[in-house]
Design a protein around this motif. Structure first.
Motif, PDB file in Angstrom:
ATOM      1  N   GLY A  67      69.156  13.106 -30.494  1.00 35.91           N
ATOM      2  CA  GLY A  67      68.006  13.631 -31.225  1.00 35.91           C
ATOM      3  C   GLY A  67      67.461  14.894 -30.581  1.00 35.91           C
ATOM      4  O   GLY A  67      66.415  15.400 -30.965  1.00 35.91           O
ATOM      5  N   PHE A  68      68.205  15.384 -29.620  1.00 37.23           N
ATOM      6  CA  PHE A  68      67.784  16.597 -28.914  1.00 37.23           C
ATOM      7  C   PHE A  68      67.830  17.794 -29.865  1.00 37.23           C
ATOM      8  O   PHE A  68      66.887  18.569 -29.965  1.00 37.23           O
ATOM      9  CB  PHE A  68      68.707  16.755 -27.701  1.00 37.23           C
ATOM     10  CG  PHE A  68      68.842  18.140 -27.139  1.00 37.23           C
ATOM     11  CD1 PHE A  68      67.735  18.874 -26.773  1.00 37.23           C
ATOM     12  CD2 PHE A  68      70.102  18.689 -26.945  1.00 37.23           C
ATOM     13  CE1 PHE A  68      67.884  20.146 -26.232  1.00 37.23           C
ATOM     14  CE2 PHE A  68      70.244  19.944 -26.402  1.00 37.23           C
ATOM     15  CZ  PHE A  68      69.138  20.680 -26.049  1.00 37.23           C
ATOM     16  N   ILE A  69      68.922  17.912 -30.607  1.00 45.07           N
ATOM     17  CA  ILE A  69      68.990  18.987 -31.596  1.00 45.07           C
ATOM     18  C   ILE A  69      69.047  18.426 -33.010  1.00 45.07           C
ATOM     19  O   ILE A  69      68.371  18.896 -33.912  1.00 45.07           O
ATOM     20  CB  ILE A  69      70.220  19.876 -31.338  1.00 45.07           C
ATOM     21  CG1 ILE A  69      70.021  20.667 -30.051  1.00 45.07           C
ATOM     22  CG2 ILE A  69      70.442  20.835 -32.497  1.00 45.07           C
ATOM     23  CD1 ILE A  69      71.141  21.617 -29.732  1.00 45.07           C
ATOM     24  N   PHE A  70      69.852  17.382 -33.173  1.00 43.90           N
ATOM     25  CA  PHE A  70      70.078  16.877 -34.521  1.00 43.90           C
ATOM     26  C   PHE A  70      69.217  15.650 -34.780  1.00 43.90           C
ATOM     27  O   PHE A  70      69.125  14.758 -33.941  1.00 43.90           O
ATOM     28  CB  PHE A  70      71.559  16.544 -34.708  1.00 43.90           C
ATOM     29  CG  PHE A  70      72.449  17.723 -34.455  1.00 43.90           C
ATOM     30  CD1 PHE A  70      72.482  18.784 -35.351  1.00 43.90           C
ATOM     31  CD2 PHE A  70      73.215  17.810 -33.304  1.00 43.90           C
ATOM     32  CE1 PHE A  70      73.275  19.883 -35.123  1.00 43.90           C
ATOM     33  CE2 PHE A  70      74.014  18.907 -33.060  1.00 43.90           C
ATOM     34  CZ  PHE A  70      74.046  19.949 -33.975  1.00 43.90           C
ATOM     35  N   ASP A  71      68.626  15.610 -35.938  1.00 47.04           N
ATOM     36  CA  ASP A  71      67.687  14.559 -36.292  1.00 47.04           C
ATOM     37  C   ASP A  71      68.396  13.216 -36.469  1.00 47.04           C
ATOM     38  O   ASP A  71      69.309  13.096 -37.293  1.00 47.04           O
ATOM     39  CB  ASP A  71      67.015  14.976 -37.602  1.00 47.04           C
ATOM     40  CG  ASP A  71      65.916  14.019 -37.982  1.00 47.04           C
ATOM     41  OD1 ASP A  71      65.035  13.795 -37.139  1.00 47.04           O
ATOM     42  OD2 ASP A  71      65.963  13.488 -39.098  1.00 47.04           O
ATOM     43  N   ILE A  72      68.003  12.233 -35.659  1.00 47.28           N
ATOM     44  CA  ILE A  72      68.689  10.937 -35.724  1.00 47.28           C
ATOM     45  C   ILE A  72      68.464  10.267 -37.079  1.00 47.28           C
ATOM     46  O   ILE A  72      69.366   9.676 -37.667  1.00 47.28           O
ATOM     47  CB  ILE A  72      68.209  10.013 -34.589  1.00 47.28           C
ATOM     48  CG1 ILE A  72      68.666  10.575 -33.252  1.00 47.28           C
ATOM     49  CG2 ILE A  72      68.758   8.601 -34.772  1.00 47.28           C
ATOM     50  CD1 ILE A  72      68.251   9.758 -32.067  1.00 47.28           C
ATOM     51  N   GLY A  73      67.242  10.373 -37.587  1.00 51.66           N
ATOM     52  CA  GLY A  73      66.917   9.698 -38.835  1.00 51.66           C
ATOM     53  C   GLY A  73      67.809  10.118 -39.992  1.00 51.66           C
ATOM     54  O   GLY A  73      68.035   9.359 -40.933  1.00 51.66           O
ATOM     55  N   SER A  74      68.333  11.329 -39.911  1.00 51.53           N
ATOM     56  CA  SER A  74      69.142  11.814 -41.018  1.00 51.53           C
ATOM     57  C   SER A  74      70.609  11.475 -40.883  1.00 51.53           C
ATOM     58  O   SER A  74      71.415  11.819 -41.724  1.00 51.53           O
ATOM     59  CB  SER A  74      69.003  13.327 -41.139  1.00 51.53           C
ATOM     60  OG  SER A  74      67.666  13.657 -41.360  1.00 51.53           O
ATOM     61  N   MET A  75      70.977  10.807 -39.773  1.00 54.12           N
ATOM     62  CA  MET A  75      72.391  10.462 -39.602  1.00 54.12           C
ATOM     63  C   MET A  75      72.706   9.247 -40.459  1.00 54.12           C
ATOM     64  O   MET A  75      71.838   8.444 -40.759  1.00 54.12           O
ATOM     65  CB  MET A  75      72.662  10.135 -38.133  1.00 54.12           C
ATOM     66  CG  MET A  75      72.443  11.327 -37.220  1.00 54.12           C
ATOM     67  SD  MET A  75      72.628  10.879 -35.495  1.00 54.12           S
ATOM     68  CE  MET A  75      72.036  12.379 -34.717  1.00 54.12           C
ATOM     69  N   PRO A 125      62.155  20.159 -23.490  1.00 58.41           N
ATOM     70  CA  PRO A 125      62.095  18.772 -23.006  1.00 58.41           C
ATOM     71  C   PRO A 125      63.400  18.018 -23.224  1.00 58.41           C
ATOM     72  O   PRO A 125      63.866  17.299 -22.345  1.00 58.41           O
ATOM     73  CB  PRO A 125      60.966  18.147 -23.834  1.00 58.41           C
ATOM     74  CG  PRO A 125      60.151  19.284 -24.286  1.00 58.41           C
ATOM     75  CD  PRO A 125      61.069  20.451 -24.423  1.00 58.41           C
ATOM     76  N   GLY A 126      64.020  18.226 -24.381  1.00 58.73           N
ATOM     77  CA  GLY A 126      65.277  17.533 -24.648  1.00 58.73           C
ATOM     78  C   GLY A 126      66.350  17.924 -23.652  1.00 58.73           C
ATOM     79  O   GLY A 126      67.173  17.115 -23.229  1.00 58.73           O
ATOM     80  N   LEU A 127      66.305  19.177 -23.265  1.00 60.97           N
ATOM     81  CA  LEU A 127      67.282  19.693 -22.331  1.00 60.97           C
ATOM     82  C   LEU A 127      67.257  18.959 -21.001  1.00 60.97           C
ATOM     83  O   LEU A 127      68.285  18.766 -20.350  1.00 60.97           O
ATOM     84  CB  LEU A 127      66.939  21.159 -22.104  1.00 60.97           C
ATOM     85  CG  LEU A 127      68.047  22.058 -21.661  1.00 60.97           C
ATOM     86  CD1 LEU A 127      69.170  22.003 -22.645  1.00 60.97           C
ATOM     87  CD2 LEU A 127      67.525  23.471 -21.537  1.00 60.97           C
ATOM     88  N   PHE A 136      65.245   8.554 -23.926  1.00 63.47           N
ATOM     89  CA  PHE A 136      64.578   9.458 -22.998  1.00 63.47           C
ATOM     90  C   PHE A 136      64.093  10.712 -23.728  1.00 63.47           C
ATOM     91  O   PHE A 136      62.980  11.178 -23.505  1.00 63.47           O
ATOM     92  CB  PHE A 136      65.547   9.812 -21.874  1.00 63.47           C
ATOM     93  CG  PHE A 136      64.915  10.556 -20.738  1.00 63.47           C
ATOM     94  CD1 PHE A 136      63.681  10.166 -20.231  1.00 63.47           C
ATOM     95  CD2 PHE A 136      65.546  11.650 -20.176  1.00 63.47           C
ATOM     96  CE1 PHE A 136      63.096  10.857 -19.185  1.00 63.47           C
ATOM     97  CE2 PHE A 136      64.964  12.337 -19.131  1.00 63.47           C
ATOM     98  CZ  PHE A 136      63.741  11.939 -18.635  1.00 63.47           C
ATOM     99  N   VAL A 137      64.937  11.237 -24.617  1.00 62.29           N
ATOM    100  CA  VAL A 137      64.549  12.430 -25.370  1.00 62.29           C
ATOM    101  C   VAL A 137      63.278  12.142 -26.180  1.00 62.29           C
ATOM    102  O   VAL A 137      62.343  12.942 -26.217  1.00 62.29           O
ATOM    103  CB  VAL A 137      65.689  12.886 -26.299  1.00 62.29           C
ATOM    104  CG1 VAL A 137      65.186  13.888 -27.324  1.00 62.29           C
ATOM    105  CG2 VAL A 137      66.811  13.510 -25.484  1.00 62.29           C
TER     106      VAL A 137
END
Ligand SMILES: Nc1ncnc2c1ncn2[C@@H]1O[C@H](COP(=O)(O)OP(=O)(O)OP(=O)(O)O)[C@@H](O)[C@H]1O
Ligand SMILES: [Mg+2]
Lengths: 369, 605, 374
Positions: free
Chosen positions: C306-314, C182-184, C330-331
């Motif tokens: 957030g497709f591969i890397f977790d936004i919350g952890s940035m 889906p992220g793709l 969208f992702v």
């Protein structure tokens, strides 16, 4: 080097650098990207929001929760009263994990039965989910050992002693940032080289070059050397930032790193020129570069390990220069690789560079003269 | 009906009401490198409706800038422009609704076919669907593109593209039509057609036209002329007013025992002679004001026969510009240089270029259809022909840029497509379309091409200096070449092609879009080169330039229609309607006969 | 007036569509690239560590050691390989032929029997930290299972007093394909939306067609609309193809409403098109436009969404930056729609954000686009 090649190189640089916008585009954004992506691209979990549904409300249970809240990885955002709440919290992505402590928790703990604790995670991002589970497991294991020790239970008959080689803190920045060196170097090299011939073809200047006494080899050199220089310069800037800004250690020294970068940029130059000589317009060249670049990033091991791929796809990655570049760059940063140990990476990349440059030269002849 | 569309008419001063174009102290400056140049310097003018106004001036005079200002594509630094009473700066969209503008380089969609381009512009101009068929028919006839409606615009010849651009502009006759050098690269037959259409629109529908052109015979067809020079308006009025000023100063000179070239050379070196050019078998001479034609005999050309000739617009143009140049204390290069000496026509032995049974097909279309000719060393050989006749295609094959379908070709002793790279060092090629590096400055381009041809060190610097001087490019040396006026681009391209002093020159419409003064200098240079043994293959749509060629062929639809000297070609078409045919008459007659021939079987079927 | 505008729009849109159809590269980017990407991700590019090549070093064979190592040979997660000593295993590790190894020292059985709790060495290749951590977790899981079974056998109380029951919602098989695919789709649509449009307008400036267009009655927003419509359709077409492949070929579940998916995709497409238009009006040259488009749209969609890397952890500043990346919203919508269903609390704020971004970028593009050359 023949004078004409030199002239072509100078011209190529002027064409790229004379326009303020394209100058800026080459220098500014890659650096900004390195910084932003360097911080963003990480698999480490921090402050994962979680909720606790503590049905036991005992001291032992509170103690367990304290272990979670005390960890950097987790942040408690809600404490639940009923299990209906779990669904809505996870669905709406307010929390990524819910720790459900069974009513029998402290009783079972005291009576030596395995005390049940449920860890519910949001599986929409499977990787994060697995990592959260791993973190949770570690915390709970810690807690139970502590509990066992204080309550006179036997300690486990054997202990695990995990060690991560080369990256003791398992800091995934150390993995990703050297990867970004390769990624950005590839993007810039491919675009600069990939568009250069197509742009001349569109403007009609390529014909003008073809009627001069320049040989296809001269043109090939004149077109690839600027790409090489720009790619290496770009790579160097990013390496500098990696070392001094992100403080990733450079254990292996510059020699293995630069040999790898050089071969990598060469291979990309060859591929860029191949694309360029096949494309009739700049749009085709740019999109062609993309058609190569995107799979090449994905099949390189940049974010997803090659060993996880099916065998056919793994075999495909042998054709991908980025695959080798990533290994060389990462190992040059984090290990002390010997030249011979990297030979398995240098050789195929050199072969790819040679083949792609030769093919580009051949395509030049075929398409143009 | 048109007047009703003027809501501000009441507010306008009475004398400008309905004037298609009012310019008030219009000024516009540009930065070239570090200098600020005034492309237009307080230009004021008012034009009357229903007229064709010619905008004439040398390269870089500010014609294109003025057109763009009127079309609302640029803003004036100061001053005002009103089109039918509407201020351009205030309501550009409204003005754009009343005008049509054909830019110098009309941007066709090269990946769309001829028909699709026409359809697009018909939609954009709001041509009613029922009116389209007849409109398309007229325009396609004028442009001679009827047979090529499905061809992609990118695959048309240079002139055909220009004509298609014109057709797209004319698809809906506007109230004011702006044409920026519409006839550059257009063959004489099509130019006649174009003027017929413009005349028809102006006389029949009261359209107003502002048109810039490098063909000064076209200036004479305008109702009024605005003469621009270095951004200033230096003259305005009817063409006849301009020519009247030259009354009694133009003559035809013949000398029995002298070739026309030798005569021209001798005359143009005489002090007091403004201009001398070959015209047919004679030389046309213009004298400075107050000079008596007797000076010709006094100078030793005792057997010269001098007859008065009617003055032309071009005479006045040259006269004015030379006066300007003298006033600016820059010695005009023309008089400073030794003029062309007597030239032994094509004396050297050996064939430099040999083409036999050359054929080129694109798909099933035959662009070059079995042509043969040879060019001797030191000869100036002209390749004339209608648009799309296959001239550029022939050039490209000769230069090794395009493989021939069949037939053989030799340049020197090589086929350049297969010869070693060094063989190309003997050749200079100037493409029809501007094809130097637009992002680079003039100087950087010269540097690059001199090195590409293997020039080094002092020699290279000397040649670059030569090019800057010879082509008067020095003031522009740091300008980005994309932004140069068309005439300067052409000069620069020629300079690049000549940089390495080649033995063979391929010049594809080198003088298109170049002003008459620069064209004269250009031909002097070419003559001098040919004298020193350089072989020149050249195409042009200026029929007077055909006179400079030792021999020429005229091509039509891929075939050679006629071959010979300009004299023999002209005399071949002499008849009762044309007792003394010009080159243009000969050309038109040949092309029309060819078109009729190829149309005949279709008509019969 | 109205009719004239319709006619102009129709003409422009037809022109644009013909150009798309004639250039194989735009078709390739809209349909071929999505197919390639989906196939790659669908058939195996994943973050999941399965069949981890794990080295086993048993210095002194014993029954206890055998029972421990059996844990690995019986697990679907491991493909164990034996090494005679730690040095050999370490060499293999640095050549990346194994991803980690477990080291049972010679005194393992003796210390175990003596109740002296021997250490089991677990070595992972830390370079790929993510993978290393997953491998460590797997090993820990196997170890815990072994301890429990040993205690059961001996009838002793379990030294690990807590029993963790993991529950993974929405994606119980934790297949990364189901969340990557889906992220793709967002990444793919960024390409058609921003990159392609950025190029086509820059191309008009470069080739001089813009000048000819601008002096007709066409207004700037007609030009913009005529660019938006065909590329919008192209992008949505690409999306439809991607969703079809994802659902029917790879069996990625789609729990949410197709209507909401289309709506979200539409808004996202508009935002991307707005970015593309803006870039090309600023750049006016394909080289620069292409570079800017890649740097400001494609790579962020890949890394900051957030497709591969977790936004919350940035880190916090980067999290702020992700808010101006349309792909992020969208992702998030896509992952929910595919794996969880139409979860309105997730969807509506993201939809709103997309709407605002679409309005913002299209609006700014309109303001930046001038019908003038200077
Ligand atoms: N790549 C191509 N594919 C198809 N047709 C082509 C191609 N290139 C040229 N042509 C056609 O070949 C014919 C000859 O073109 P060419 O450019 O040689 O004409 P030309 O004589 O130079 O005309 P002009 O005076 O307008 O410059 C034209 O009909 C043109 O449309
Ligand atoms: Mg031509």
């Amino acid at each position: 080097m023949p004078r004409r090649v030199l002239a072509l190189i100078i011209k190529e640089f002027l064409a790229i650098l004379r326009d303020a916008k394209s100058r800026m585009v080459l220098i500014g954004p890659p650096l900004i990207q390195l910084v932003v992506f360097g911080y963003a691209a990480s698999f480490d979990l921090n402050h994962v929001p979680f909720a606790v549904y503590d049905q036991d409300r005992s001291v032992a249970a509170q103690d367990l929760v304290a272990h979670f809240t005390g960890s950097r990885a987790f942040t408690e955002v809600a404490s639940l009263k009923s299990d209906h709440e779990i669904k809505s919290l996870i669905n709406s992505r307010q929390v990524e994990m819910v720790l459900v402590i069974d009513p029998r928790f402290s009783r079972d703990l005291l009576t030596g039965k395995a005390a049940p604790v449920q860890v519910i995670v949001d599986g929409r991002n499977s990787n994060t989910a697995l990592l959260i589970l791993g973190y949770a497991n570690t915390i709970i294991a810690d807690y139970s050992q502590q509990w066992a020790a204080t309550h006179g239970l036997p300690s486990p008959p054997a202990q695990l002693d995990p060690r991560a080689l080369f990256n003791p803190n398992l800091d995934s920045h150390w993995f990703i940032i050297p990867g970004i060196v390769a990624l950005l170097t590839q993007v810039v090299t491919l675009l600069v080289v990939g568009l250069s011939v197509a742009r001349e073809r569109e403007a009609g200047t390529f014909d003008q070059i073809l009627v001069t006494p320049m040989r296809p080899l001269d043109i090939l050199l004149g077109k690839s050397i600027p790409g090489l220089i720009i790619g290496l310069a770009e790579g160097s800037v990013i390496v500098l930032a990696t070392v001094f800004w992100f403080q990733v250690p450079l254990h292996g020294g510059l020699a293995p790193l630069y040999l790898g970068l050089l071969l990598f940029v060469l291979a990309n130059t060859g591929i860029g020129l191949m694309i360029s000589s096949l494309a009739a317009t700049q749009q085709q060249a740019l999109l062609g570069a993309f058609l190569f670049m995107v799979p090449s990033i994905i099949l390189s091991g940049f974010a997803t390990p090659i060993s996880n791929m099916p065998v056919i796809v793994q075999n495909l990655t042998w054709l991908n220069p980025m695959r080798y570049a990533l290994v060389i760059i990462r190992r040059s940063f984090l290990e002390h690789p010997s030249f011979t140990s990297l030979l398995a990476q240098y050789l195929p990349m050199a072969a790819l560079a040679l083949v792609s440059l030769a093919a580009a030269g051949w395509l030049f002849r075929k398409r143009a003269v | 009906m048109r007047r009703a569309a003027l809501p501000y008419a009441v507010a306008m001063p009475p004398e400008t009401e309905g004037a298609p174009l009012v310019l008030e102290q219009v000024t516009r400056r540009f930065k070239i490198g570090k200098r600020v140049v005034a492309a237009l310097d307080s230009v004021s003018a008012t034009t009357a409706p229903g007229l064709v106004i010619g905008l004439i001036g040398p390269d870089g005079a500010g014609k294109t800038t003025l057109m763009r200002l009127i079309a609302g594509l640029l803003r004036a630094d100061s001053g005002a422009i009103r089109v039918f009473g509407t201020d351009v700066a205030a309501a550009p969209l409204k003005v754009q609704g009343m005008i049509a503008y054909m830019p110098q380089r009309f941007g066709l969609y090269e990946d769309l076919s001829v028909q699709e381009n026409l359809d697009l512009y018909a939609d954009l101009q709001g041509v009613a669907p029922e009116a389209r068929a007849t409109r398309y028919g007229e325009l396609l006839h004028m442009t001679g593109l009827a047979a090529f409606t499905t061809r992609l615009a990118g695959k048309l010849s240079g002139g055909m593209k220009q004509k298609l651009g014109l057709a797209c502009t004319l698809i809906q006759p506007p109230r004011l039509l702006l044409l920026d050098e519409p006839t550059v690269g257009v063959d004489p037959v099509s130019r006649r057609e174009l003027w017929a259409i413009v005349d028809h629109l102006v006389r029949g529908q009261g359209m107003s036209v502002l048109l810039s052109t490098a063909y000064l015979d076209e200036a004479e067809r305008c109702d009024e002329v605005l003469l621009l020079h270095e951004g200033k308006l230096i003259g305005a009025g009817k063409p006849s007013q301009f020519t009247q000023a030259m009354a009694g100063r133009s003559f035809q000179v013949r000398a029995a025992n002298m070739s026309k070239r030798a005569l021209q050379g001798a005359l143009s070196r005489l002090p007091g002679v403004t201009d001398a050019i070959i015209q047919g078998a004679a030389v046309r001479m213009v004298l400075d004001a107050g000079i008596h034609p007797g000076i010709v005999r006094e100078s030793g050309l005792t057997d010269a026969v001098i007859t008065p000739a009617p003055p032309r617009f071009e005479d006045r143009f040259i006269d004015l510009l030379k006066a300007k140049a003298a006033a600016a204390a820059i010695a005009p290069t023309t008089s400073a240089k030794p003029a062309v000496a007597a030239r032994a026509p094509a004396a050297q032995p050996g064939m430099e270029i040999q083409v036999s049974h050359l054929l080129k097909r694109f798909g099933d279309f035959c662009a070059v259809d079995d042509i043969s000719f040879t060019v001797a060393r030191g000869e100036i050989f002209g390749l004339l022909g209608a648009n799309g006749a296959g001239k550029s295609t022939t050039f490209r094959m000769l230069c090794g840029l395009l493989p021939a379908t069949s037939g053989s070709l030799r340049v020197g002793s090589f086929n350049l497509r297969t010869a070693a790279a060094t063989a190309r060092g003997r050749l200079g090629y100037m493409a029809q379309k501007f094809s130097l590096y637009g992002d680079l400055s003039v100087l950087q381009n010269l540097r690059f091409f001199s090195a590409a041809y293997g020039l080094t060190g002092a020699k290279r610097n000397a040649r670059i200096d030569w090019a800057l001087r010879e082509f008067e490019l020095a003031p522009m040396r740091d300008a980005t070449s994309r932004d140069l006026p068309l005439g300067f681009k052409q000069r620069m391209a020629l300079a690049c092609a000549l940089m390495h002093e080649p033995d063979v020159l391929f010049l594809d419409e080198p003088t298109s879009g170049v002003d008459p003064l620069a064209r004269r200098e250009f031909w002097q240079r070419i003559n001098a080169l040919a004298d020193s043994g350089v072989t020149v293959l050249v195409t042009t749509h200026f029929m007077d330039e055909a006179e400079y060629c030792d021999r020429l062929v005229i091509m039509g639809q891929g075939k050679v229609l006629a071959e010979g000297t300009s004299e023999s070609l002209k005399s071949a078409c002499r008849d009762e309607t044309h007792p003394d045919p010009s080159m243009e008459d000969a050309f038109v007659a040949l092309i029309e006969a060819d078109t009729a021939r190829s149309a005949a079987p279709v008509g019969a079927a | 007036m109205k009719a004239g505008m319709l006619m102009r729009l129709r003409g422009l849109i037809r022109k644009e569509s013909l150009q798309i159809l004639r250039d194989p590269s735009s078709i390739a980017i809209a349909f071929l690239l999505p197919a390639i990407l989906l196939l790659l991700f669908g058939y195996g590019v994943s973050l999941d560590a399965k069949h981890v090549a794990l080295g086993i070093v048993v210095e002194q064979p014993s029954a206890a050691a055998a029972s421990f190592t059996a844990q690995f040979s019986n697990s679907p997660y491991f493909a164990p390989r034996n090494f005679p000593n730690a040095a050999a295993a370490q060499t293999a590790l640095s050549h990346e032929t194994i991803e980690g190894f477990v080291w049972l020292r010679a005194d393992f059985a003796r210390r175990l029997a003596a109740g002296k709790s021997p250490d089991i060495g677990v070595y992972v290749d830390g370079i790929n930290a993510n993978n290393a951590r997953l491998v460590e977790n797997y090993v820990q899981q196997s170890w815990a299972d072994w301890i429990t079974s040993q205690a059961d056998l001996a009838g002793a109380s379990n030294p690990l007093p807590i029993n963790v029951e993991p529950r993974i919602w929405f994606n119980p098989a934790v297949s990364s394909r189901d969340y990557l695919v889906p992220g793709l789709i967002a990444v793919i649509m960024t390409l058609t939306g921003a990159l392609l449009t950025a190029l086509v307008i820059a191309r008009e400036w470069e080739r001089g067609t813009m000048e000819a267009l601008m002096v007709t009655r066409v207004s700037m927003h007609e030009i913009l609309i005529s660019k938006v419509v065909p590329y919008f359709l192209l992008g949505m077409g690409g999306m439809a193809v991607s969703v079809t492949i994802a659902v029917f070929l790879f069996g990625v579940p789609l729990y949410g409403s197709l209507l909401v998916l289309t709506l979200a995709a539409g808004l996202f497409m508009l935002a991307s098109l707005g970015m593309g238009l803006l870039i090309s009006t600023i750049a006016k040259n394909q080289f620069v436009a292409g570079q800017i488009a890649i740097i400001t749209t494609f790579l962020p969609a890949f890394i900051l969404s957030g497709f591969i890397f977790d936004i919350g952890s940035m880190p916090a500043p980067i999290r702020v930056i992700t808010h101006i990346v349309a792909a992020r919203y969208f992702v998030s919508i896509l992952q929910s729609l595919f794996l969880a269903g139409t979860v309105w609390p997730v969807i509506w704020p993201n939809l709103l954000a997309l709407l605002l971004m679409a309005i913002f970028f299209l609006g700014v593009a309109r303001l930046a686009a001038r019908k003038r050359l200077d």
